[in-house]
Design an enzyme around this catalytic site. Structure first.
Site, mmCIF file in Angstrom:
data_model
loop_
_atom_site.group_PDB
_atom_site.id
_atom_site.type_symbol
_atom_site.label_atom_id
_atom_site.label_comp_id
_atom_site.label_asym_id
_atom_site.label_seq_id
_atom_site.Cartn_x
_atom_site.Cartn_y
_atom_site.Cartn_z
ATOM 1 N N ARG A 133 2.813 2.069 -2.232
ATOM 2 C CA ARG A 133 3.077 2.454 -3.619
ATOM 3 C C ARG A 133 2.002 2.010 -4.603
ATOM 4 O O ARG A 133 1.898 2.570 -5.692
ATOM 5 C CB ARG A 133 4.428 1.881 -4.068
ATOM 6 C CG ARG A 133 4.467 0.357 -4.085
ATOM 7 C CD ARG A 133 5.868 -0.206 -4.086
ATOM 8 N NE ARG A 133 5.880 -1.681 -4.141
ATOM 9 C CZ ARG A 133 5.653 -2.467 -3.110
ATOM 10 N NH1 ARG A 133 5.363 -1.951 -1.923
ATOM 11 N NH2 ARG A 133 5.698 -3.781 -3.233
ATOM 12 N N CYS A 145 12.522 -5.014 -5.202
ATOM 13 C CA CYS A 145 11.879 -4.181 -4.188
ATOM 14 C C CYS A 145 11.672 -4.931 -2.880
ATOM 15 O O CYS A 145 11.659 -4.324 -1.801
ATOM 16 C CB CYS A 145 10.537 -3.661 -4.711
ATOM 17 S SG CYS A 145 10.695 -2.569 -6.143
ATOM 18 N N LEU A 183 0.792 -1.228 0.000
ATOM 19 C CA LEU A 183 0.000 0.000 0.000
ATOM 20 C C LEU A 183 0.825 1.279 0.000
ATOM 21 O O LEU A 183 0.275 2.355 -0.257
ATOM 22 C CB LEU A 183 -0.968 0.006 1.193
ATOM 23 C CG LEU A 183 -1.958 -1.172 1.236
ATOM 24 C CD1 LEU A 183 -2.920 -0.992 2.403
ATOM 25 C CD2 LEU A 183 -2.728 -1.314 -0.072
#
Length: 236
Positions: free
Chosen positions: A71, A186, A69
């Site tokens: 991004r 990521c 949440l």
């Protein structure tokens, strides 16, 4: 939608000389596939739906998790645990119910990639692994589909238009994919939440320029460094 309603909704796009009413009609008849409803896919979905893209396909097989949440802005706290394509569908319906949304709850692989990609005019790749990126690229080459490419990590991103009207493709830039496990992502190194907003918005602009027939720069990649605030475009 009535002509006057179209003008009222999209007037700020129609007012742009290079787009006009004809360009808006092209947007409303376009079919765009977004691969991935995550960090990059979220702003692409948001702005293509807002622009009035006629058919918006979204392919993703993951479910929303809380750490998404920061991004992945088409999802919210109530979406946690639900399929991303379903969460994105709710977002698009609330934003612009005139957009035909097609959720594809599948992992794109060798088995289904041609069947899925063949139905769309422009492919926007927001996937998060090299095997999928290269599969999509190679299939776009085979099917002669335009591909908008993007990637993000930390503070950095990349954007390019590939395989458009005979232009170069991902293998001309990076001939062979690295092993996914050898490349940081990521999950291991993180990403600043606003970065995919920047990069995804750039990808959405490129897609809209392609749809409306505006000139685009080919055989180039834009490198985005938001930590040092540098933007560099390289030919390849």
């Amino acid at each position: 939608m009535k002509k006057e309603d179209i003008f009222e909704r999209y007037s700020r796009q129609i007012f742009i000389e290079e787009i006009g009413l004809e360009g808006q009609k092209r947007i409303m008849s376009a079919k765009v596939l977004v691969v991935g409803a995550g960090g990059l896919g979220s702003p692409v979905i948001q702005y293509l739906a807002a622009a009035g893209v006629g058919t918006l396909g979204v392919a993703d097989f993951d479910r929303v998790e809380l750490h998404n949440l920061n991004r992945q802005i088409v999802h919210n706290e109530n979406s946690v645990g639900t399929l991303k394509v379903k969460s994105a569908e709710v977002f698009v319906e609330r934003l612009n119910h005139q957009v035909k949304y097609i959720g594809i709850e599948e992992k794109i692989d060798q088995r289904n990639v041609e069947e899925i990609l063949s139905l769309y005019d422009v492919i926007v790749d927001g996937s998060d692994n090299f095997s999928t990126r290269y599969l999509i690229n190679d299939t776009c080459v085979k099917l002669r589909k335009t591909l908008v490419y993007g990637s993000i990590l930390g503070f950095s991103g990349q954007v390019a238009i590939l395989n458009h009207q005979g232009s170069k493709n991902l293998r001309d830039l990076f001939p062979e994919p690295p092993f996914d496990e050898d490349i940081p992502d990521c999950d291991s190194l993180g990403v600043l939440g606003a970065l995919p907003g920047v990069v995804g918005s750039m990808m959405a602009i490129q897609a809209l320029k392609i749809i409306t027939g505006l000139p685009v720069h080919l055989n180039q990649i834009t490198l985005i460094d938001t930590l040092n605030w540098r933007f560099q475009t390289l030919d390849f």
